[in-house]
Write a protein that holds these residues in place. Structure first.
Motif, mmCIF file in Angstrom:
data_model
loop_
_atom_site.group_PDB
_atom_site.id
_atom_site.type_symbol
_atom_site.label_atom_id
_atom_site.label_comp_id
_atom_site.label_asym_id
_atom_site.label_seq_id
_atom_site.Cartn_x
_atom_site.Cartn_y
_atom_site.Cartn_z
ATOM 1 N N ASN A 130 13.833 7.736 -9.572
ATOM 2 C CA ASN A 130 12.598 7.069 -9.539
ATOM 3 C C ASN A 130 11.446 8.504 -9.600
ATOM 4 O O ASN A 130 11.741 9.362 -9.084
ATOM 5 N N GLU A 131 10.551 7.924 -10.284
ATOM 6 C CA GLU A 131 9.391 8.789 -10.307
ATOM 7 C C GLU A 131 8.154 8.317 -9.313
ATOM 8 O O GLU A 131 7.650 7.064 -9.570
ATOM 9 N N LEU A 132 7.553 9.163 -8.685
ATOM 10 C CA LEU A 132 6.653 8.491 -7.551
ATOM 11 C C LEU A 132 5.444 8.492 -8.155
ATOM 12 O O LEU A 132 5.009 9.394 -8.867
ATOM 13 N N CYS A 133 4.630 7.368 -7.513
ATOM 14 C CA CYS A 133 3.323 7.002 -8.320
ATOM 15 C C CYS A 133 2.395 8.403 -7.842
ATOM 16 O O CYS A 133 2.293 8.542 -6.811
ATOM 17 N N LYS A 134 1.540 8.724 -8.870
ATOM 18 C CA LYS A 134 0.579 9.565 -8.579
ATOM 19 C C LYS A 134 -0.984 9.359 -7.812
ATOM 20 O O LYS A 134 -1.244 9.944 -7.147
ATOM 21 N N SER A 135 -0.883 8.082 -8.195
ATOM 22 C CA SER A 135 -2.299 7.389 -7.568
ATOM 23 C C SER A 135 -2.034 7.218 -6.153
ATOM 24 O O SER A 135 -3.019 7.462 -5.297
ATOM 25 N N CYS A 136 -0.974 6.914 -5.612
ATOM 26 C CA CYS A 136 -0.739 6.504 -4.288
ATOM 27 C C CYS A 136 0.256 7.613 -3.434
ATOM 28 O O CYS A 136 0.511 7.620 -2.306
ATOM 29 N N ASN A 137 0.523 8.657 -4.281
ATOM 30 C CA ASN A 137 1.494 9.682 -3.767
ATOM 31 C C ASN A 137 2.950 9.187 -3.314
ATOM 32 O O ASN A 137 3.435 9.532 -2.539
ATOM 33 N N GLY A 138 3.184 7.763 -4.083
ATOM 34 C CA GLY A 138 4.669 7.165 -3.712
ATOM 35 C C GLY A 138 4.236 6.293 -2.540
ATOM 36 O O GLY A 138 5.467 5.658 -2.181
ATOM 37 N N THR A 139 3.231 6.147 -1.925
ATOM 38 C CA THR A 139 3.500 5.215 -0.812
ATOM 39 C C THR A 139 3.417 3.825 -1.094
ATOM 40 O O THR A 139 3.591 3.123 -0.124
ATOM 41 N N GLY A 140 3.024 3.588 -2.150
ATOM 42 C CA GLY A 140 2.819 2.311 -2.523
ATOM 43 C C GLY A 140 1.526 1.315 -2.196
ATOM 44 O O GLY A 140 1.404 0.334 -2.453
ATOM 45 N N GLY A 141 0.614 2.071 -1.681
ATOM 46 C CA GLY A 141 -0.763 1.626 -1.390
ATOM 47 C C GLY A 141 -1.257 2.148 -0.085
ATOM 48 O O GLY A 141 -0.773 3.244 0.570
ATOM 49 N N GLU A 142 -2.080 1.530 0.617
ATOM 50 C CA GLU A 142 -2.746 1.894 1.745
ATOM 51 C C GLU A 142 -1.951 1.462 2.860
ATOM 52 O O GLU A 142 -1.373 0.281 2.950
ATOM 53 N N GLU A 143 -1.534 2.518 3.840
ATOM 54 C CA GLU A 143 -0.646 2.058 4.775
ATOM 55 C C GLU A 143 -0.890 1.915 6.021
ATOM 56 O O GLU A 143 -2.130 2.313 6.257
ATOM 57 N N ASP A 144 -0.554 1.008 6.754
ATOM 58 C CA ASP A 144 -0.903 0.669 7.981
ATOM 59 C C ASP A 144 0.448 0.548 9.071
ATOM 60 O O ASP A 144 1.439 0.604 8.487
ATOM 61 N N ALA A 145 0.018 0.572 10.314
ATOM 62 C CA ALA A 145 1.252 0.379 11.412
ATOM 63 C C ALA A 145 1.744 -0.961 11.018
ATOM 64 O O ALA A 145 1.136 -1.911 10.748
ATOM 65 N N GLY A 150 4.424 -2.934 15.479
ATOM 66 C CA GLY A 150 3.483 -2.425 15.933
ATOM 67 C C GLY A 150 3.684 -0.775 15.713
ATOM 68 O O GLY A 150 3.224 0.083 16.327
ATOM 69 N N GLY A 151 4.393 -0.445 14.677
ATOM 70 C CA GLY A 151 4.559 0.815 14.309
ATOM 71 C C GLY A 151 5.613 1.813 15.055
ATOM 72 O O GLY A 151 5.983 2.934 14.682
ATOM 73 N N ALA A 167 16.619 -1.745 14.229
ATOM 74 C CA ALA A 167 15.555 -1.062 13.550
ATOM 75 C C ALA A 167 14.776 -2.367 12.968
ATOM 76 O O ALA A 167 15.263 -3.425 12.859
ATOM 77 N N CYS A 168 13.443 -2.350 12.975
ATOM 78 C CA CYS A 168 12.690 -3.439 12.837
ATOM 79 C C CYS A 168 12.861 -3.921 11.445
ATOM 80 O O CYS A 168 13.002 -3.030 10.326
ATOM 81 N N PRO A 169 13.152 -5.069 11.032
ATOM 82 C CA PRO A 169 13.614 -5.634 9.680
ATOM 83 C C PRO A 169 12.433 -5.609 8.768
ATOM 84 O O PRO A 169 12.811 -5.263 7.489
ATOM 85 N N ALA A 170 11.402 -5.751 9.257
ATOM 86 C CA ALA A 170 9.972 -6.014 8.396
ATOM 87 C C ALA A 170 9.716 -4.508 7.761
ATOM 88 O O ALA A 170 9.312 -4.572 6.634
ATOM 89 N N CYS A 171 9.992 -3.313 8.423
ATOM 90 C CA CYS A 171 9.660 -2.103 7.826
ATOM 91 C C CYS A 171 10.637 -1.245 7.717
ATOM 92 O O CYS A 171 10.763 -0.183 7.102
ATOM 93 N N GLU A 172 11.935 -1.948 7.897
ATOM 94 C CA GLU A 172 13.248 -0.943 7.833
ATOM 95 C C GLU A 172 13.442 0.272 8.723
ATOM 96 O O GLU A 172 13.999 1.280 8.505
ATOM 97 N N THR A 174 10.636 2.035 9.562
ATOM 98 C CA THR A 174 9.850 3.131 9.203
ATOM 99 C C THR A 174 8.634 2.925 9.995
ATOM 100 O O THR A 174 7.748 4.190 10.305
ATOM 101 N N GLY A 175 8.476 1.860 10.762
ATOM 102 C CA GLY A 175 7.012 1.793 11.270
ATOM 103 C C GLY A 175 5.846 1.613 10.576
ATOM 104 O O GLY A 175 4.681 1.549 11.141
ATOM 105 N N LYS A 176 5.969 1.585 9.140
ATOM 106 C CA LYS A 176 4.575 1.487 8.311
ATOM 107 C C LYS A 176 4.936 0.142 7.322
ATOM 108 O O LYS A 176 6.003 -0.510 7.137
ATOM 109 N N SER A 177 3.418 -0.230 7.129
ATOM 110 C CA SER A 177 3.614 -1.471 6.131
ATOM 111 C C SER A 177 2.477 -1.101 5.143
ATOM 112 O O SER A 177 1.382 -0.378 5.606
#
Ligand SMILES: [Zn+2]
Ligand SMILES: [Zn+2]
Length: 341
Positions: A130-145, A150-151, A167-172, A174-177
């Motif tokens: 996979n090549e990480l997106c340069k626009s978002c540095n591979g994060t996939g967008g703006e991150e929030d807890a 709750g992070g 492990a939280c099933p929603a964020c696997e 990582t604590g981020k979404s």
């Protein structure tokens, strides 16, 4: 953790203003500069920690929902993404708090022939990562807890007999979404790029063995790159069957007279032909051992244990299409065999 509502002495429906007032009053009361009582400092920390939750809409909502908040600790010192329960569990099981994000692993099947098994070899493996997106540095967008945990990256499941942390099933874990998806990619991945790695085929390698090449898998924003797993598939050889302990089996077709009279013949080995003598009166199916002409035996610790043998199995091949002369000779032979009974 202590109930922050109880710590501040406010009820669950208290307004922000009321919470603030309650905090100020409590903080003044227990401030270490003003209050010299032994437990004042501890109380002050408790009050501050409770206020940090109730004054923060997100944390407050989280507490109301889950009865716990990431980053909250009753002792007052903040540790990002850990909770007192994390501390409890990590002291029990040595588990970490937030799981570090990890790129996906890649598995590749590498075909290997017996010559590589014999001598060792190398393969240039090409594959796509996979090549990480340069626009978002591979994060996939703006991150929030992650709003689900709750992070904290984990969920506490209260069972009848025991409490379990998973492990939280929603964020696997990582604590981020992602709160706003990046327009230029699919979850941080903008495409693929070819990667090449030189894999050293170890001597004696066996079918199905798996080798991990750390950090050669898919990359990951803000985390560890996954691994490449090379799974060995041994190509079938025309002349040799692989046996355990590095032994090889080679079946050699022979005629009736070769078995009866014995003979000399060239037999194949992985390293070329060798001259071999079949003794007089050999039975069909007999195996002869050529010492040390098999395969090296793989050693997990590196190098090889020893080298196996090649087994030559002589199998009588019955002719199916014979000449008149051949036929009449065999008829005589048959008469002799029957007369002897
Ligand atoms: Zn992107
Ligand atoms: Zn989560």
């Amino acid at each position: 953790m202590k109930d922050p509502y109880k710590v501040l002495g406010v009820d669950r429906n208290a307004s922000k203003d009321k919470i603030q007032k309650a905090y100020r009053a409590q903080a003044r009361k227990y401030h270490p500069d003003a209050n010299k009582e032994e437990d004042a400092t501890e109380k002050f920390k408790e009050v501050t920690a409770a206020y940090e939750i109730l004054n923060d809409d997100r944390k407050k909502a989280e507490y109301d929902r889950f009865g716990n908040v990431g980053g909250y600790s009753t002792t007052g010192h903040r540790k990002p993404f850990t909770s007192p329960v994390d501390d409890f569990f990590s002291s029990m099981f040595g588990a970490g708090a937030v799981r570090q994000a990890r790129g996906e692993d890649i598995m590749i099947v590498q075909e290997v022939d017996l010559m590589d098994v014999l001598r060792g070899g190398d393969a240039d493996i090409k594959y796509d990562v996979n090549e990480l997106c340069k626009s978002c540095n591979g994060t996939g967008g703006e991150e929030d807890a992650c709003s689900h945990c709750g992070g904290s990256g984990s969920k506490i499941i209260h069972g009848q007999a025991m409490t379990v942390k998973t492990a939280c099933p929603a964020c696997e874990g990582t604590g981020k979404s992602i709160s706003k998806a990046c327009a230029d990619c699919d979850r941080g991945v903008s495409g693929t790029v070819e990667q090449e790695v030189n894999f050293k085929i170890p001597q004696g390698v066996e079918d199905g063995m798996r080798f991990a090449l750390k950090g050669m898998g898919h990359p990951c924003a803000d985390g560890i790159t996954g691994n490449l797993y090379v799974v060995i598939s041994i190509k079938k050889h025309d002349l040799f069957d692989r046996l355990p302990q590095g032994n090889l089996l080679c079946r050699v077709p022979v005629t009736y007279t070769q078995l009866v009279f014995g003979c000399e013949m060239d037999v194949p080995t992985l390293d070329g032909k060798v001259n071999f003598k079949i003794p007089e009166g050999t039975q069909s199916g007999t195996k002869f051992r050529l010492k040390g002409l098999g395969l090296p035996v793989f050693n997990k610790g590196g190098g090889i244990y020893n080298t196996g043998d090649e087994l030559i199995q002589v199998d009588l091949e019955v002719p199916t299409n014979i000449s008149e002369e051949h036929r009449s000779i065999l008829k005589n032979l048959a008469a002799i065999e029957q007369g002897e009974k």
